[in-house]
Design a protein around this motif. Sequence first.
Motif, short mmCIF file in Angstrom:
data_model
loop_
_atom_site.label_atom_id
_atom_site.label_comp_id
_atom_site.label_asym_id
_atom_site.label_seq_id
_atom_site.Cartn_x
_atom_site.Cartn_y
_atom_site.Cartn_z
N ASN A 1 -9.13 -1.71 7.01
CA ASN A 1 -9.10 -3.16 7.17
C ASN A 1 -7.86 -3.62 7.92
OD1 ASN A 1 -8.23 -2.08 4.54
ND2 ASN A 1 -7.44 -4.13 4.16
N LEU A 2 -7.24 -2.72 8.67
CA LEU A 2 -6.04 -3.04 9.41
C LEU A 2 -6.31 -4.14 10.44
CD1 LEU A 2 -3.53 -0.45 10.84
CD2 LEU A 2 -4.26 -2.38 12.22
N GLY A 3 -5.57 -5.23 10.33
CA GLY A 3 -5.73 -6.34 11.26
C GLY A 3 -6.89 -7.26 10.95
N LEU A 4 -7.74 -6.89 9.99
CA LEU A 4 -8.85 -7.74 9.60
C LEU A 4 -8.51 -8.56 8.35
CD1 LEU A 4 -11.86 -5.31 10.15
CD2 LEU A 4 -11.06 -7.14 11.66
N SER A 5 -7.94 -7.89 7.35
CA SER A 5 -7.53 -8.62 6.15
C SER A 5 -6.04 -8.47 5.87
CB SER A 5 -8.31 -8.12 4.93
OG SER A 5 -7.90 -6.82 4.56
N ASP A 6 -5.34 -7.63 6.68
CA ASP A 6 -3.93 -7.39 6.42
C ASP A 6 -3.13 -7.38 7.72
OD1 ASP A 6 -4.10 -4.87 7.72
OD2 ASP A 6 -4.63 -3.85 5.87
N GLN A 7 -1.81 -7.25 7.60
CA GLN A 7 -0.93 -7.15 8.76
C GLN A 7 -0.54 -5.70 8.96
OE1 GLN A 7 2.51 -9.91 9.85
NE2 GLN A 7 3.66 -8.20 8.97
N PHE A 8 -1.19 -5.06 9.90
CA PHE A 8 -0.91 -3.67 10.28
C PHE A 8 -0.89 -2.74 9.07
CE2 PHE A 8 0.49 -0.43 13.16
CZ PHE A 8 0.04 -0.89 14.38
N GLY A 9 -1.91 -2.87 8.24
CA GLY A 9 -2.04 -1.98 7.09
C GLY A 9 -1.31 -2.45 5.85
N ARG A 10 -0.58 -3.56 5.95
CA ARG A 10 0.17 -4.07 4.81
C ARG A 10 -0.39 -5.42 4.37
NH1 ARG A 10 2.23 0.16 7.92
NH2 ARG A 10 3.78 1.22 6.67
N SER A 11 -0.38 -5.63 3.04
CA SER A 11 -0.95 -6.85 2.47
C SER A 11 0.10 -7.61 1.69
CB SER A 11 -2.12 -6.51 1.55
OG SER A 11 -3.17 -5.88 2.26
N MET A 12 -0.08 -8.92 1.60
CA MET A 12 0.79 -9.77 0.81
C MET A 12 0.13 -10.01 -0.55
SD MET A 12 3.70 -11.37 0.83
CE MET A 12 4.10 -11.68 2.57
N GLY A 13 0.76 -9.46 -1.60
CA GLY A 13 0.15 -9.62 -2.91
C GLY A 13 0.91 -8.89 -3.99
N VAL A 14 0.19 -8.54 -5.05
CA VAL A 14 0.78 -7.84 -6.18
C VAL A 14 0.05 -6.51 -6.38
CG1 VAL A 14 1.55 -9.93 -7.33
CG2 VAL A 14 -0.74 -9.06 -7.80
N PHE A 15 0.75 -5.54 -6.95
CA PHE A 15 0.16 -4.22 -7.16
C PHE A 15 0.65 -3.64 -8.48
CE2 PHE A 15 4.14 -3.44 -4.90
CZ PHE A 15 4.72 -2.43 -5.64
N ALA A 16 -0.13 -2.70 -8.98
CA ALA A 16 0.27 -1.88 -10.12
C ALA A 16 0.03 -0.43 -9.72
CB ALA A 16 -0.54 -2.23 -11.36
N LYS A 17 0.95 0.45 -10.13
CA LYS A 17 0.79 1.86 -9.79
C LYS A 17 1.38 2.70 -10.91
CE LYS A 17 5.24 3.06 -8.39
NZ LYS A 17 5.99 4.33 -8.54
N GLY A 18 0.89 3.93 -11.01
CA GLY A 18 1.40 4.79 -12.05
C GLY A 18 0.56 6.04 -12.23
N ALA A 19 0.72 6.66 -13.39
CA ALA A 19 0.02 7.91 -13.66
C ALA A 19 -0.22 8.08 -15.15
CB ALA A 19 0.83 9.10 -13.13
N PHE A 20 -1.41 8.58 -15.47
CA PHE A 20 -1.74 9.04 -16.80
C PHE A 20 -1.82 10.56 -16.71
CE2 PHE A 20 -3.51 4.76 -16.51
CZ PHE A 20 -2.99 4.16 -17.65
N LYS A 21 -0.69 11.21 -16.95
CA LYS A 21 -0.55 12.65 -16.77
C LYS A 21 -0.89 13.00 -15.32
CE LYS A 21 -1.17 13.88 -21.61
NZ LYS A 21 -1.92 14.69 -22.61
N ARG A 22 -1.99 13.71 -15.07
CA ARG A 22 -2.31 14.15 -13.71
C ARG A 22 -3.15 13.14 -12.91
NH1 ARG A 22 -1.40 19.38 -12.25
NH2 ARG A 22 -0.50 20.73 -13.84
N LEU A 23 -3.59 12.08 -13.55
CA LEU A 23 -4.39 11.05 -12.88
C LEU A 23 -3.46 9.93 -12.41
CD1 LEU A 23 -7.15 9.85 -12.05
CD2 LEU A 23 -7.19 8.75 -14.31
#
Length: 412
Positions: A165-187
Amino acid sequence: MKKIILTASFALCSALGMAQGSTEYGSGLKVNVNDDGSKYFRVITWAQFWTQHNSDKPLDANGNEQEALTFSLRRVRMLLYTQISPDFLIVTHFGLNSLTADNMSPTGVKDNSELFIHDAYVQYSLSKNHALGGGLHYWNGVSRLNSSSTLNMMTLDNQRQTWANLGLSDQFGRSMGVFAKGAFKRLQYRVAINDALTNNLEAATVPVNGGAAVYAGKRLLGSKEAGKTYSGYFEYNFLDTESNFLPYKVGTYLGSKKVFNIGAGFFLHPNGAVLADAAGKLKGEDVTIFGLDAFYDAPIGKKGGALTAYALYQNDDYGKDYRFGTTYETGTMIYSHVGYLLPLKYKTKFQPYLSYTDRKIEALNDNATQIGVGANVFLTGHHSKLSLEYQSLKYADADAVNTITLQAMVYL
């Protein structure tokens, strides 16, 4: 007064997944701002210069045939990240892309030749393995390649359609918003809610009555109807666990890790596309993209060889019969690449590779296929390398376009 010192910490290099195939570089330029190194900033900079020969050069604005051999700066970037405590992180990333004689200007102020912000986000740790953040970020969904690092790709460049969605919904692959990230052991997981880009690549396009969809939901229907996008990517690490400290996914570890991951991801933009019926009445259509992929990277034997392999299935629904040039289409895609680091007893390393793409284009009831054959010459791992690639694109019934590119890259 606290000392400012430069360090090269192999432990930090391993923790961040920055395995670039060169022990000489270590963790690069890291500046400690207290004695124990718990407060620091790190600077990364890189440049990629291309010499390219293209078999299909269109006419210029004056109707003149263009030169087949061109030079360009594919990327010139600088990335800075800072931690004042383990609970907080600031990431800033700026640079330029695809600077050529055609988009340079006499004084360097034309849009395409200006530096711009790629990433600028803050992150807060919830625990050792989970974090929340916000800003202009690269925590994307769909596939591994949609968050690809441009420092350590195995192929010359990323497969273009995987930046879905580069250039369609975002600026060169980057988006303005919020995110969550992490891991449950190996996932490992990454999910995000973002504002959709208003002035996108189709900023001047309007739907034709009874025709194909246009990616202009936010512009034509308003932010209440089409203002938000939703994305996520989930992967299971069967062997070595990769770092998710930063969002950038490594392309090849050059035998320094043993990785086998399977992932799945999605991108959803409600009413992101727009159709016009026979009477001209506008109607929104959801944009939905999902992918399934697998990544394997491991040393082979005891002489320094290594195998890198990747496969992706991606389903793209941008709306009825959607097409934007030869880059985005409603349809499906299968992509794969494989490379082998030759087990030679030299500081300089060689890695030949192959890539293949098959896209089904709904609007044309036809396919596009792309083949890449290339090799990397690693002078000092990814930090100093040369890449040569031949690529052939056959798009539906058009003649094949053949391109040869030589890249020189330095990364510090």
